[in-house]
Design an enzyme around this catalytic site. Structure first.
Site, mmCIF file in Angstrom:
data_model
loop_
_atom_site.group_PDB
_atom_site.id
_atom_site.type_symbol
_atom_site.label_atom_id
_atom_site.label_comp_id
_atom_site.label_asym_id
_atom_site.label_seq_id
_atom_site.Cartn_x
_atom_site.Cartn_y
_atom_site.Cartn_z
ATOM 1 N N ARG A 90 -8.504 88.891 -82.246
ATOM 2 C CA ARG A 90 -9.124 89.895 -83.120
ATOM 3 C C ARG A 90 -8.377 91.214 -82.962
ATOM 4 N NH1 ARG A 90 -14.834 91.392 -79.918
ATOM 5 N NH2 ARG A 90 -13.800 92.001 -78.002
ATOM 6 N N ASN B 276 -15.581 97.224 -85.218
ATOM 7 C CA ASN B 276 -16.109 96.977 -83.878
ATOM 8 C C ASN B 276 -15.111 97.500 -82.866
ATOM 9 O OD1 ASN B 276 -18.212 95.451 -82.175
ATOM 10 N ND2 ASN B 276 -16.264 94.755 -81.343
ATOM 11 N N GLU B 277 -15.547 98.464 -82.069
ATOM 12 C CA GLU B 277 -14.732 98.995 -80.974
ATOM 13 C C GLU B 277 -13.327 99.365 -81.433
ATOM 14 O OE1 GLU B 277 -15.126 96.250 -77.669
ATOM 15 O OE2 GLU B 277 -16.972 97.264 -77.084
ATOM 16 N N GLU C 45 -24.123 97.570 -76.974
ATOM 17 C CA GLU C 45 -23.988 96.331 -76.211
ATOM 18 C C GLU C 45 -24.190 96.672 -74.741
ATOM 19 O OE1 GLU C 45 -20.137 94.589 -76.931
ATOM 20 O OE2 GLU C 45 -20.286 94.847 -79.089
ATOM 21 N N TRP D 63 -13.835 86.341 -70.484
ATOM 22 C CA TRP D 63 -13.227 85.514 -71.515
ATOM 23 C C TRP D 63 -12.724 84.258 -70.813
ATOM 24 C CZ3 TRP D 63 -9.730 88.988 -75.184
ATOM 25 C CH2 TRP D 63 -10.559 89.839 -75.933
ATOM 26 N N GLU E 39 -15.114 83.633 -75.916
ATOM 27 C CA GLU E 39 -16.167 84.273 -75.125
ATOM 28 C C GLU E 39 -17.244 83.312 -74.624
ATOM 29 O OE1 GLU E 39 -17.477 87.897 -77.046
ATOM 30 O OE2 GLU E 39 -15.601 88.864 -76.478
HETATM 31 C C1 GAL Z 1 -17.236 94.020 -76.489
HETATM 32 C C2 GAL Z 1 -17.162 93.614 -77.941
HETATM 33 C C3 GAL Z 1 -17.974 92.376 -78.221
HETATM 34 C C4 GAL Z 1 -17.678 91.332 -77.225
HETATM 35 C C5 GAL Z 1 -17.901 91.856 -75.837
HETATM 36 C C6 GAL Z 1 -17.485 90.842 -74.796
HETATM 37 O O1 GAL Z 1 -16.146 94.782 -76.112
HETATM 38 O O2 GAL Z 1 -17.605 94.636 -78.782
HETATM 39 O O3 GAL Z 1 -17.647 91.919 -79.503
HETATM 40 O O4 GAL Z 1 -16.365 90.931 -77.393
HETATM 41 O O5 GAL Z 1 -17.144 92.988 -75.608
HETATM 42 O O6 GAL Z 1 -16.081 90.696 -74.726
#
Ligand code: GAL
Length: 678
Positions: free
Chosen positions: A112, A150-151, A314, A322, A364
């Site tokens: 991604r 996202n991020e 989050e 991962w 993930e």
């Molecule tokens: C964050 C991300 C999520 C997920 C999580 C775990 O950085 O926004 O989509 O990837 O970490 O890796």
């Protein structure tokens, strides 16, 4: 009025991926969330193909069906725009959309964040998908807000595509006007780097020893930040035109090479952060004496400087990793609660956990959420329900603000300059860690402040500012600090201050350059301290300190006062600390980096250490944070230790979680939390 962060209520949420699960379990999941205290879900941020499976073909049924259920069950939704994961059809047809590494190799489809912010076609396709999503979904009752992408700048914060070089040239033309000015700002006469045509200018590429011109790299980081911001603004401008009154726009995560303050000001209603405290395990191996998960309070303080009241989009709720990298242990019993309270203590009025169910496929599979693969009842969902019960007792805290009289000052020029300058980064890292740890261990609430995003009134909320190593100084910053000091504030500078201009070039004035007058200081000589071999001591009127990393030999000029001197080696007898009375306030120039002991001595001598000592005696392993507002002040006591801790009370206090008045002392179990009304 927005559903979250409205100053009225603390709210819990969770991240959910309807596209990962059979439709047959959606309803049950939503109901179980609601029963467990979850009121809001964040969805859709990676699901571009669900609404545009082929170029220009739009299908809305999938999320319509899901959102119908949300409307029915009264689950609130934050809808994510899907631009962090372009579909395969898109990057295959338009490879110029791909980000490229420093060696010129593109990042391919399969993970991604492999796109760049500047490819015109990506911007056009982004514009179209965001418009389509907003047009179709924005009026939905269940939707309360939008998350952009996202991020931004996660995974990589460097971009080297052709589209980036083209945009970089425009950025530089705008900044400098002419090539002559660019050559001057970048000092290209050094090593014969002079540019004679704009086409010769590129984003940094592979160079010998990776030693690309530092002034160029500083501008490149500014450019990356501007690109990410403009990509965010492109989306927010569209969303603004469609969202319902009261709905909000945000984005999540706090990443580098990005002016998150400016991005929030120009595009967002507030900032949300992604908090994974057991990442400390990856960072420092979880040394028993380190700050560990408590270190996350530093990021939360930084987030608070962006949005005084913020959301957590989050928050870690299981073991993380991962399949290829990263490993962070699961929260122990009580830690999910502790981290939720840590976030709230620092200013979060919304906490959303990552994620509801653990993914059974993809990179993930080890990034655990609240439920494991089977979805059966477990310890973590039980703790979630208990968190909800606790939150119900804390609702009075909503809308109050973290209260601090001391701030650590930063600015993006110096943050980014330190990234590419070892001399600068070594002192910056040491001092930031030291000042933060000293404040934590002495129970001195500490704010972060980005000075270019603050005005005099903002500065005047604090009695003491630490601005440890502003190597790059500007006249505007100096004038603001001077006004603050004249009106009674105290500013503490460390070594290596004010020796560079905005281009990162060294100034030829006597050091500390633009701060020489304000600090009444003159730096005669400077050097590193040889690590492990050399120990340099300082005497400050009887307080014995140890210099760290670097030494400026600093002498007073005019009505400056020499407060401390070096007492060892060839430094012995040279000035180490100069103070200067200016108007009603004072500056200090401390000629070295801070270690924790030195920072503690400053906090004590400046009268700002442990401001709640007359009410609470808190052990070092427990964090104290205070949120205050019209309705009162609330002390959060956060025990990061795997053992009980005792906090002594000098007077009776109401304990919100226990709903009773406590006298004498309060016992915190391992990872336990108390919230006291002061
Ligand atoms: C964050 C991300 C999520 C997920 C999580 C775990 O950085 O926004 O989509 O990837 O970490 O890796």
């Amino acid at each position: 009025m927005s559903y979250i962060l409205n100053g009225k209520r603390l709210v819990l949420g969770v991240c959910y991926y309807p596209e990962h699960w059979a439709k047959s379990i959606w309803r049950e999941d939503l109901q179980r969330m609601l029963e467990s205290g979850i009121e809001v879900i964040r969805i859709a941020e990676f699901a571009w193909s669900k609404t545009e499976p082929e170029e220009g073909v739009f299908t809305y049924d999938f999320f319509d069906e899901f959102l119908d259920l949300c409307d029915e069950t009264d689950m609130k939704v934050i809808f994510g725009t899907p631009t962090a994961t372009p579909p395969a059809w898109l990057t295959e047809k338009y490879p110029e959309v791909l980000n490229v590494d420093i060696n010129g190799l593109p990042y391919r489809h399969g993970a991604r964040r492999h796109y760049n912010y500047n490819a015109l076609v990506y911007r056009a396709l982004t514009q179209r998908i965001v418009t389509k999503l907003a047009e179709h979904y924005a009026q939905r009752k269940c939707i309360i807000g939008w998350q952009i992408d996202n991020e931004l700048n996660c995974e990589t914060d460097e971009f080297h595509s052709e589209a980036d070089s083209a945009a970089f040239r425009l950025f530089l033309r705008d900044r400098y006007g002419t090539l002559a000015e660019l050559n001057r700002a970048w000092g290209t006469v050094f090593w014969n780097q002079t540019y004679t045509a704009w086409e010769q200018v590129h984003v940094p590429r592979k160079t010998i020893s990776n030693s690309t011109n530092p002034h160029e790299v500083l501008d490149y980081i500014r450019f990356v930040s501007a690109s990410a911001r403009s990509f965010c603004k492109l989306q927010s401008d569209i969303l603004r035109a469609y969202i319902k009154p009261g709905d909000f726009i945000t984005t999540n995560g706090m990443f580098e090479n990005l002016d998150n303050h400016e991005m929030t000001r120009e595009s967002l209603d507030f900032f949300t952060y992604d908090s994974y405290p057991n990442f400390a395990y990856c960072l420092d191996g979880y040394t028993p004496n380190g700050l560990r998960d408590r270190r996350w309070s530093r990021s939360l303080s930084e987030v608070r400087s962006i949005s005084p009241i913020f959301g957590i989009m989050e928050q870690q709720s299981g073991a993380n990793g991962w399949n290829t990298r990263m490993e962070a242990p699961t929260p122990r019993s009580g830690q999910m609660t502790l981290w939720t309270m840590q976030s709230i203590a620092h200013g979060a009025d919304y906490v959303s956990f990552f994620r509801w169910r653990t993914a059974t496929m993809g990179t993930e599979i080890y990034w655990h959420g609240i439920l494991d693969y089977s979805g059966r009842e477990n310890r973590r969902i039980a703790e979630l329900r208990d968190i909800k019960t606790k939150l119900n007792r804390l609702q009075a805290v909503a809308g109050t603000r973290y209260a601090a009289k001391v701030a650590l000052v930063k600015d993006y020029d110096n943050v980014w300059d330190a990234k590419l300058d070892r001399w600068h980064s070594r002192v910056s890292w040491a001092s930031e860690e030291a000042i933060f740890s000293a404040a934590q261990h002495t129970h001195t609430p500490l704010d972060y402040m980005y000075i270019d995003h603050a005005d005099l009134d903002a500065l005047k909320q604090y009695s003491v500012l630490f601005y440890p190593h502003p190597s790059i100084m500007t006249k505007a910053r100096e004038a603001l600090l001077r006004a603050y000091v004249e009106q009674g504030g105290t500013v503490v500078f460390g070594c290596r201050s004010a020796y560079k201009d905005v281009n990162g070039q060294c100034v030829m004035e006597k050091l500390p350059g633009l701060l020489a007058d304000l600090t009444a200081s003159d730096i005669l000589e400077y050097s590193f301290i040889a690590p492990d071999v050399e120990r340099v001591s300082i005497d400050w009127g009887g307080d014995a300190l140890e210099a760290s990393v670097f030494t400026d030999l600093v002498e007073p000029v005019g009505d400056g006062v020499r407060e401390g001197e070096y007492t060892s080696d060839y430094y012995a007898g040279s000035g180490a600390l100069v103070s200067h009375r200016v108007g009603l306030g004072r500056t200090y120039y401390y000629g070295t980096a801070f270690n924790e002991e030195a920072a503690k001595v400053f906090l004590k001598r400046l009268g700002v250490c442990d401001p709640y000592a007359d009410i609470l005696t808190v052990p070092e392993g427990v964090e104290l944070a205070v949120r205050a507002g019209e309705q009162g002040a609330y002390a959060f006591l956060l025990n990061y230790q795997n053992a009980p801790q005792t906090v002594a009370l000098q007077r009776p206090c109401e304990s919100l979680l226990q709903a009773e008045t406590v006298t004498g002392a309060i016992e915190l179990p391992a990872y336990g939390v108390a919230v006291l009304k002061l």
